[in-house]
Design an enzyme around this catalytic site. Sequence first.
Site, PDB file in Angstrom:
ATOM      1  N   ARG A  26       0.848  -1.184   0.000  1.00 42.50           N
ATOM      2  CA  ARG A  26       0.000   0.000   0.000  1.00 42.50           C
ATOM      3  C   ARG A  26       0.889   1.242   0.000  1.00 42.50           C
ATOM      4  O   ARG A  26       1.753   1.387   0.861  1.00 42.50           O
ATOM      5  CB  ARG A  26      -0.924   0.020   1.216  1.00 42.50           C
ATOM      6  N   SER A 125      -7.698  -1.602   0.875  1.00 42.69           N
ATOM      7  CA  SER A 125      -8.677  -1.965   1.896  1.00 42.69           C
ATOM      8  C   SER A 125      -9.431  -0.745   2.426  1.00 42.69           C
ATOM      9  O   SER A 125     -10.111  -0.058   1.682  1.00 42.69           O
ATOM     10  CB  SER A 125      -7.992  -2.731   3.031  1.00 42.69           C
ATOM     11  N   HIS A 126      -9.294  -0.472   3.710  1.00 38.29           N
ATOM     12  CA  HIS A 126     -10.045   0.597   4.360  1.00 38.29           C
ATOM     13  C   HIS A 126      -9.357   1.956   4.252  1.00 38.29           C
ATOM     14  O   HIS A 126      -9.877   2.947   4.759  1.00 38.29           O
ATOM     15  CB  HIS A 126     -10.257   0.250   5.830  1.00 38.29           C
ATOM     16  N   ASP A 308     -16.087  -1.670   4.524  1.00 37.50           N
ATOM     17  CA  ASP A 308     -14.967  -0.870   4.048  1.00 37.50           C
ATOM     18  C   ASP A 308     -14.847  -0.932   2.533  1.00 37.50           C
ATOM     19  O   ASP A 308     -15.687  -1.518   1.842  1.00 37.50           O
ATOM     20  CB  ASP A 308     -13.664  -1.281   4.730  1.00 37.50           C
ATOM     21  N   ASP A 310     -12.980  -2.477   0.279  1.00 35.30           N
ATOM     22  CA  ASP A 310     -12.932  -3.748  -0.453  1.00 35.30           C
ATOM     23  C   ASP A 310     -13.860  -4.791   0.133  1.00 35.30           C
ATOM     24  O   ASP A 310     -13.815  -5.955  -0.250  1.00 35.30           O
ATOM     25  CB  ASP A 310     -11.499  -4.280  -0.525  1.00 35.30           C
ATOM     26  N   ASP A 312     -14.187  -6.381   3.000  1.00 36.71           N
ATOM     27  CA  ASP A 312     -13.846  -7.500   3.875  1.00 36.71           C
ATOM     28  C   ASP A 312     -14.105  -7.172   5.345  1.00 36.71           C
ATOM     29  O   ASP A 312     -14.213  -8.078   6.173  1.00 36.71           O
ATOM     30  CB  ASP A 312     -12.399  -7.972   3.658  1.00 36.71           C
ATOM     31  N   ARG A 313     -14.249  -5.895   5.684  1.00 34.77           N
ATOM     32  CA  ARG A 313     -14.507  -5.506   7.070  1.00 34.77           C
ATOM     33  C   ARG A 313     -15.961  -5.089   7.239  1.00 34.77           C
ATOM     34  O   ARG A 313     -16.627  -4.695   6.280  1.00 34.77           O
ATOM     35  CB  ARG A 313     -13.584  -4.362   7.492  1.00 34.77           C
ATOM     36  N   THR A 376      -2.030 -10.849  14.205  1.00 36.45           N
ATOM     37  CA  THR A 376      -2.916 -10.155  13.270  1.00 36.45           C
ATOM     38  C   THR A 376      -2.500 -10.492  11.835  1.00 36.45           C
ATOM     39  O   THR A 376      -1.333 -10.426  11.482  1.00 36.45           O
ATOM     40  CB  THR A 376      -2.852  -8.642  13.509  1.00 36.45           C
ATOM     41  N   GLU A 403     -11.052 -10.697  13.897  1.00 43.78           N
ATOM     42  CA  GLU A 403     -10.110  -9.724  14.438  1.00 43.78           C
ATOM     43  C   GLU A 403     -10.875  -8.525  14.983  1.00 43.78           C
ATOM     44  O   GLU A 403     -11.939  -8.174  14.460  1.00 43.78           O
ATOM     45  CB  GLU A 403      -9.147  -9.243  13.349  1.00 43.78           C
ATOM     46  N   SER A 405     -10.269  -5.632  14.487  1.00 42.16           N
ATOM     47  CA  SER A 405     -10.229  -4.560  13.494  1.00 42.16           C
ATOM     48  C   SER A 405     -11.355  -4.710  12.475  1.00 42.16           C
ATOM     49  O   SER A 405     -11.169  -4.478  11.285  1.00 42.16           O
ATOM     50  CB  SER A 405      -8.869  -4.535  12.797  1.00 42.16           C
ATOM     51  N   LYS A 416     -11.352 -12.492   5.335  1.00 42.09           N
ATOM     52  CA  LYS A 416     -12.467 -11.972   6.117  1.00 42.09           C
ATOM     53  C   LYS A 416     -13.536 -11.489   5.151  1.00 42.09           C
ATOM     54  O   LYS A 416     -13.228 -11.101   4.030  1.00 42.09           O
ATOM     55  CB  LYS A 416     -12.019 -10.870   7.069  1.00 42.09           C
TER      56      LYS A 416
END
Length: 590
Positions: A26, A125-126, A308, A310, A312-313, A376, A403, A405, A416
């Site tokens: 990233r 991601s986020h 988020d 992508d 996954d969260r 993690t 997790e 997060s 996730k």
Amino acid sequence: MADQLAVEVKETKPFDGQKPGTSGLRKKTKLFMQTNYLENFVQSTFNALLEAQAPVEGGTIVVSGDGRFHNSTAVQTIVKMAVAHKVRRVWIGSNGLLSTPAVSAVIRERGGGFQAFGGFILTASHNPGGIDEDFGIKYNCENGGPAPEKLTDAIFQHTTSLTQIRIASQFPDIDIDTLGRTQVGDVEVEVFDCTEDHLSLLFGRCFDRDKIARLIQRPDFSMKLDSLHGVQGVYAQKVFVEMLGAPASCLMNSVPREDFGGPSSASHGHADPNLRNAAEVCSLMGINPDGSVNPSVESCPSFGCAWDGDADRNMILGDRFFCTPSDSLAVIVFYAARAMPFFQDGLKGVARSMPTSCALDLVAKKLGVPCFEVPTGWKFFGNLMDSSAVFSGPDYTPFICGEESFGTGSNHVREKDGMWAVLAWLSILAFRNPDPAQPLVGVGQVVREFWEEFGRNHYVRYDYEGVDKGKAEALMARMASGAALEETEDLHGFTVATADVFEYTDPVDGSVSENQGVRYIFTDGSRIVFRLSGTGVEGATIRLYLEKYEPKEGLLDQFAPDVVKSLAELALSLSKMEELTGRDQPSVIT
């Protein structure tokens, strides 16, 4: 006419800092837009795959992302590089979009399953998106899960010495907005509906669609689902409106945007499902940015969530109730066998990341299933899921993990899965509400009843973002050495049982992960954990986790930040946070 499959070999030089973190590489978008920056990383990945004897030549690969700025351009570049490495089939989600869990599902399910040798996911991601924000890339392997450390280490080594890039520059750009197949010589590129494989898996094996639909159609049930202008908006429209019959008005920020709405949006373009960035849906649910209840909000939807960039969260909300990710995981595990067909024969294993609260441990003990504490990173869960199938070890599936997060999932994929988590909660609510004539049981009641049975793990996380990396590392090193404890006279009434640096020996492959966070565990079960996060692109993020257990006979409905206040004061004293970093306040409290 030029040979569209001709391979061009370009000279290049290494870029510094192309070391993948726990979730890929990233960096700022403009850095990825530099000549050869993306190409260097992709070439290094192919080099590492070939060294590992992955079936690249003649194989199938997945290429898609979360739709952030530079996504479409990067898809075309990677397709051309895949062709140059003799990949013969490329799968792309419609409009170049696939959520991270959907990529895992495609690798594992599409074409009968396990046809692709891996996939490139274009996501940070986020992290915020846009030309002035962040971009990212990660590689997932043939099991659908994130690349293991041995592969990411090999990729990084190649980035440090790379001199050439192979690319089929004349290969035509693919119309990623139109479904269909493009054949060029012996290469086939297919653009397919980005939702089909993931949703077929979720409703084909994981959840009872009819029961969830009946819940959603109750006149006393309403919901607000915030995609934060990330990729989940496409899936949310398909799942909730088209498949489950919910009104389109339940969807918020459901049109994917390259900048996730940008600075003018309620989330400020930061598609991160926490109390600060998902403030719009939290406000509708009667929740303030600090997690407290807003007494001025008199009427709220029954259920709320946010995802988020992508997808996954996830964040779970009830009517004036914020469910922490740690509690969400524990509650899902508690109800899984009763509420979800995928787990109808019971669980064989559960796991949490080390910083995640110990609420899961209490449920696992009651259910009599193994509970693992891992570093993690989703790849550690993936090893446990694949213990039997890949490593000929014990079988821990069906398996649920998560997790703190805001990540939760199971062994249906190897990532996730934000959609899975929301459907799991709706399945729990459907199970608790079999009779539409009875008053609705909501998220808050489910969680409070859970506390009454297991006690409550009050839990708060402080994030200090963008800290000078050297200062952050010095802070962690001081605590790891034991100096912090030696120099702190006032422990605020707590007695230390264990103070250590978390190290994990993987029970499946025997690999050892060191320096995974500093832990202070106290005799009353309370915990303070410090960890450096690898998901930022600038500076370092110090995460401070605070946990205090209240037995079921105690005061269960207190405001968590108040309960852990004395722990927070001790943690800041132990770490000398302000003195060593200059930070007197966290960037975010969750």
